[in-house]
Write an enzyme that holds these catalytic residues in place. Structure first.
Site, PDB file in Angstrom:
ATOM      1  N   HIS A   1       4.014   1.727   0.999  1.00 26.76           N
ATOM      2  CA  HIS A   1       3.718   1.182  -0.331  1.00 26.76           C
ATOM      3  C   HIS A   1       2.275   1.511  -0.740  1.00 26.76           C
ATOM      4  CE1 HIS A   1       4.057  -2.249  -3.378  1.00 26.76           C
ATOM      5  NE2 HIS A   1       2.773  -1.979  -3.379  1.00 26.76           N
ATOM      6  N   GLU A   2       1.329   1.256   0.166  1.00 32.01           N
ATOM      7  CA  GLU A   2      -0.089   1.469  -0.177  1.00 32.01           C
ATOM      8  C   GLU A   2      -0.409   2.953  -0.320  1.00 32.01           C
ATOM      9  OE1 GLU A   2      -1.429  -1.017  -1.281  1.00 32.01           O
ATOM     10  OE2 GLU A   2      -0.198  -2.534  -0.313  1.00 32.01           O
TER      11      GLU A   2
ATOM     12  N   HIS B   1       0.420   4.286  -3.683  1.00 32.06           N
ATOM     13  CA  HIS B   1      -0.568   3.967  -4.733  1.00 32.06           C
ATOM     14  C   HIS B   1      -1.601   5.090  -4.872  1.00 32.06           C
ATOM     15  CE1 HIS B   1       0.222  -0.046  -6.253  1.00 32.06           C
ATOM     16  NE2 HIS B   1       0.337  -0.556  -5.040  1.00 32.06           N
TER      17      HIS B   1
ATOM     18  N   GLY C   1      -1.374  -6.135   1.344  1.00 27.89           N
ATOM     19  CA  GLY C   1      -2.032  -4.834   1.266  1.00 27.89           C
ATOM     20  C   GLY C   1      -2.621  -4.621  -0.112  1.00 27.89           C
TER      21      GLY C   1
ATOM     22  N   CYS D   1       4.261  -6.329  -5.537  1.00 27.61           N
ATOM     23  CA  CYS D   1       2.994  -5.605  -5.671  1.00 27.61           C
ATOM     24  C   CYS D   1       2.033  -6.474  -6.463  1.00 27.61           C
ATOM     25  CB  CYS D   1       3.247  -4.289  -6.405  1.00 27.61           C
ATOM     26  SG  CYS D   1       1.764  -3.316  -6.665  1.00 27.61           S
ATOM     27  N   LEU D   2       0.786  -6.552  -6.021  1.00 29.30           N
ATOM     28  CA  LEU D   2      -0.206  -7.357  -6.739  1.00 29.30           C
ATOM     29  C   LEU D   2      -0.437  -6.834  -8.151  1.00 29.30           C
ATOM     30  CD1 LEU D   2      -2.798  -8.019  -3.888  1.00 29.30           C
ATOM     31  CD2 LEU D   2      -1.153  -9.633  -4.843  1.00 29.30           C
TER      32      LEU D   2
ATOM     33  N   GLN E   1      -5.862  -0.009  -7.265  1.00 26.11           N
ATOM     34  CA  GLN E   1      -5.508  -1.322  -7.811  1.00 26.11           C
ATOM     35  C   GLN E   1      -6.733  -2.114  -8.242  1.00 26.11           C
ATOM     36  OE1 GLN E   1      -2.712  -2.319  -4.352  1.00 26.11           O
ATOM     37  NE2 GLN E   1      -1.744  -3.352  -6.078  1.00 26.11           N
TER      38      GLN E   1
HETATM   39 ZN    ZN Z   1       1.213  -2.361  -4.665  1.00 20.11          ZN
END
Ligand code: ZN
Length: 159
Positions: free
Chosen positions: A130-131, A134, A46, A88-89, A51
């Site tokens: 999670h997304e 953000h 995701g 997380c990226l 991000q």
């Molecule tokens: Zn993330």
């Protein structure tokens, strides 16, 4: 399409609240294409627009069932709980335990302006939570239980 630069933990943009998308312009569509390409390039499950440095309420998710594009997502139901490792990226090479609902219902619009209601369980529920966080300037490390640990396995799922 293009790969966009990922914003990493410590970048203040990740702590800001994203704005609702009022109109799906060509620029928004381009952003979505780039977000999908970036997510696949980085092997994430995701990615949220902040991000890549854009404060718009857009997330993309693929837990292995194909791409989901969610514009202005809103979680309207949460049920049960699951505890598991999350990454997380924007926090590369790390993972940590987070407790999430096991099941969620989310309302959103797709890139054609159609409205949807979707039920997600397990990994999909985790990715949606999670997304969406953000978009409100939250990172999973805020709710991690215990310490973050290093991810040695490159195939660990990150979002
Ligand atoms: Zn993330």
């Amino acid at each position: 399409m293009a790969i966009r630069n990922l914003r990493l933990e410590g970048d203040p943009i990740l702590r800001k609240t994203s704005r609702e998308v009022k109109e799906i312009t060509p620029k928004v569509r381009e952003l979505i294409d780039d977000m999908l390409e970036t997510m696949y390039e980085k092997d994430g499950v995701g990615l949220a627009a902040p991000q890549v440095g854009i404060l718009k309420r857009i997330v993309v998710i693929d837990v292995g069932d194909g791409p989901l594009v969610m514009i202005n997502p809103e979680i309207v139901r949460e049920e049960g709980s699951q505890t598991g490792d999350e990454g997380c990226l924007s926090v590369p090479g790390k993972a940590g335990q987070v407790t999430r609902p096991n099941e969620v219902t989310v309302h959103f619009m797709d890139e054609d302006g159609e409205y949807y209601e979707l039920d997600g369980t397990e990994l999909l529920a985790r990715a949606i939570c999670h997304e969406c966080e953000h978009l409100d300037g939250k990172l999973y490390i805020d709710s991690v239980e215990g310490e973050l640990h290093d991810v040695v396995n490159e195939e660990e799922e990150e979002a």
